[in-house]
Design an enzyme around this catalytic site. Structure first.
Site, short mmCIF file in Angstrom:
data_model
loop_
_atom_site.label_atom_id
_atom_site.label_comp_id
_atom_site.label_asym_id
_atom_site.label_seq_id
_atom_site.Cartn_x
_atom_site.Cartn_y
_atom_site.Cartn_z
N HIS A 64 -7.40 -5.06 10.20
CA HIS A 64 -7.13 -4.85 8.78
C HIS A 64 -5.83 -5.51 8.35
O HIS A 64 -4.92 -5.73 9.14
CB HIS A 64 -7.17 -3.35 8.41
CG HIS A 64 -5.99 -2.53 8.82
ND1 HIS A 64 -6.06 -1.18 9.02
CD2 HIS A 64 -4.69 -2.86 9.07
CE1 HIS A 64 -4.87 -0.72 9.36
NE2 HIS A 64 -4.03 -1.72 9.40
N ASP A 116 0.81 -1.22 0.00
CA ASP A 116 0.00 0.00 0.00
C ASP A 116 0.84 1.27 0.00
O ASP A 116 2.05 1.23 0.21
CB ASP A 116 -0.97 0.00 1.20
CG ASP A 116 -0.35 -0.56 2.47
OD1 ASP A 116 0.89 -0.53 2.60
OD2 ASP A 116 -1.09 -1.03 3.34
N GLU A 144 -9.92 -2.30 5.18
CA GLU A 144 -10.54 -1.97 6.45
C GLU A 144 -11.79 -2.83 6.69
O GLU A 144 -12.37 -3.37 5.74
CB GLU A 144 -10.94 -0.49 6.45
CG GLU A 144 -9.76 0.47 6.28
CD GLU A 144 -8.90 0.62 7.54
OE1 GLU A 144 -8.83 -0.32 8.35
OE2 GLU A 144 -8.30 1.69 7.70
N ASN A 170 -7.70 -3.10 14.29
CA ASN A 170 -9.09 -3.39 13.89
C ASN A 170 -9.17 -4.62 12.97
O ASN A 170 -10.20 -4.87 12.36
CB ASN A 170 -9.73 -2.17 13.22
CG ASN A 170 -8.99 -1.76 11.93
OD1 ASN A 170 -8.04 -2.42 11.52
ND2 ASN A 170 -9.44 -0.69 11.31
C1 F6R Z 1 1.35 -1.56 6.20
C2 F6R Z 1 0.04 -2.20 6.26
C3 F6R Z 1 -0.77 -2.25 7.49
C4 F6R Z 1 0.06 -2.60 8.74
C5 F6R Z 1 -0.83 -2.62 9.98
C6 F6R Z 1 -0.01 -2.87 11.23
O1 F6R Z 1 1.91 -1.65 4.92
O2 F6R Z 1 -0.40 -2.65 5.26
O3 F6R Z 1 -1.77 -3.20 7.34
O4 F6R Z 1 0.68 -3.84 8.56
O5 F6R Z 1 -1.49 -1.41 10.11
O6 F6R Z 1 0.84 -1.77 11.43
P1 F6R Z 1 1.98 -1.80 12.54
O7 F6R Z 1 2.94 -2.87 12.12
O8 F6R Z 1 2.61 -0.44 12.47
O9 F6R Z 1 1.33 -2.09 13.83
#
Ligand code: F6R
Length: 249
Positions: free
Chosen positions: A138, A67, A143, A136
């Site tokens: 995701h 992303d 989402e 959450n």
């Molecule tokens: C990042 C991504 C997100 C993160 C998720 C966890 O490229 O796609 O899904 O993997 O938000 O983020 P952290 O590792 O910062 O807790």
């Protein structure tokens, strides 16, 4: 699904890096689906270390990131392109032409999504997709509530995600409200998936993803249907399994 428990973040990072390095050794031109955020930082540090020791080679590796924030250029320090350069790409011998990240500056959403999907297809699909998990549930920026069938799309970030990611920005208002993200369909088409999680903040999301019903309300729950998934998480992330009497692995 193969589930590995690590004691802490450091051990989680090593175990996850081992799985990625096994993939790289078995297939030197593997297509790695990569993630940003706090979770993979230790994994990337470990891969860099093994690269410097001569144990890993990125010369033929292709990478496809999950992303990118919409509206941020690759040289904006908050962009995921910048993150990947700073935390992995600039420190290993991956070829710049083998690195793919959604173009946050592309205004034409349909064009960018088609372009990115066709890149993934053109590479022959993703061999190993690394994922973190949002509080959450995701994965990528898929989402809660989004359809499972989506490919790359432009997402309106949920308030939970904006709040969680505000730590990287001066204020919540500065967090972009939209992002390009590969979809659940792209993720599920990867030949193997490695989900890494650390800390109690992820405990409920991880529990729901692995033990709850498969539902768009918890995007990561779809991983229960993939036949080649590795989960590597530390004691904090698994804490609710113990509390609720569920076996790990
Ligand atoms: C990042 C991504 C997100 C993160 C998720 C966890 O490229 O796609 O899904 O993997 O938000 O983020 P952290 O590792 O910062 O807790």
């Amino acid at each position: 699904m193969r589930i590995y428990q690590a004691h802490d973040y450091h051990e989680m990072s090593r175990k996850a890096a081992n799985i990625i390095s096994a993939q790289m050794i078995m297939k030197p031109d593997a297509v790695l689906g990569l993630a940003t955020g706090s979770t993979p930082l230790g994994i990337y540090r470990q891969l860099i270390d093994w690269y410097h020791k001569g144990d890993l080679d990125f010369a033929e590796i292709r990478s496809v990131n999950l992303d990118e924030y919409k509206g941020l250029s690759a040289d904006n320090p908050q962009s995921y392109a910048y993150f990947m350069r700073a935390n992995l790409f600039s420190q290993v011998n991956i070829r710049p032409e083998n690195i793919y990240i959604p173009n946050g500056l592309e205004e034409d959403i349909e064009k960018e999504c088609l372009r990115y999907n066709s890149i993934i297809r053109g590479l022959g699909g993703i061999d190993l997709q690394l994922l973190g998990i949002g509080t959450n549930g995701h994965i990528g920026f898929n989402e809660p509530g989004e359809a499972f069938e989506t490919e790359t799309h432009c997402v309106r970030l949920s308030q939970d995600t904006i709040r969680a990611n505000a730590r990287f920005f001066d204020s919540m208002e500065d967090v972009p409200k939209h992002a390009y993200s590969t979809g659940i369909k792209n993720i599920m088409q990867a030949k193997s998936i490695l989900l890494a999680a650390s800390g109690e903040a992820k405990a409920e999301a991880l529990y729901q993803a692995l033990c709850g019903p498969i539902s768009p309300a918890v995007p990561a729950s779809i991983l229960q249907l993939h036949n080649n998934v590795y989960i590597v998480a530390d004691e904090g992330a698994f804490s609710l399994f113990r509390e609720r009497g569920k076996r790990i692995g």
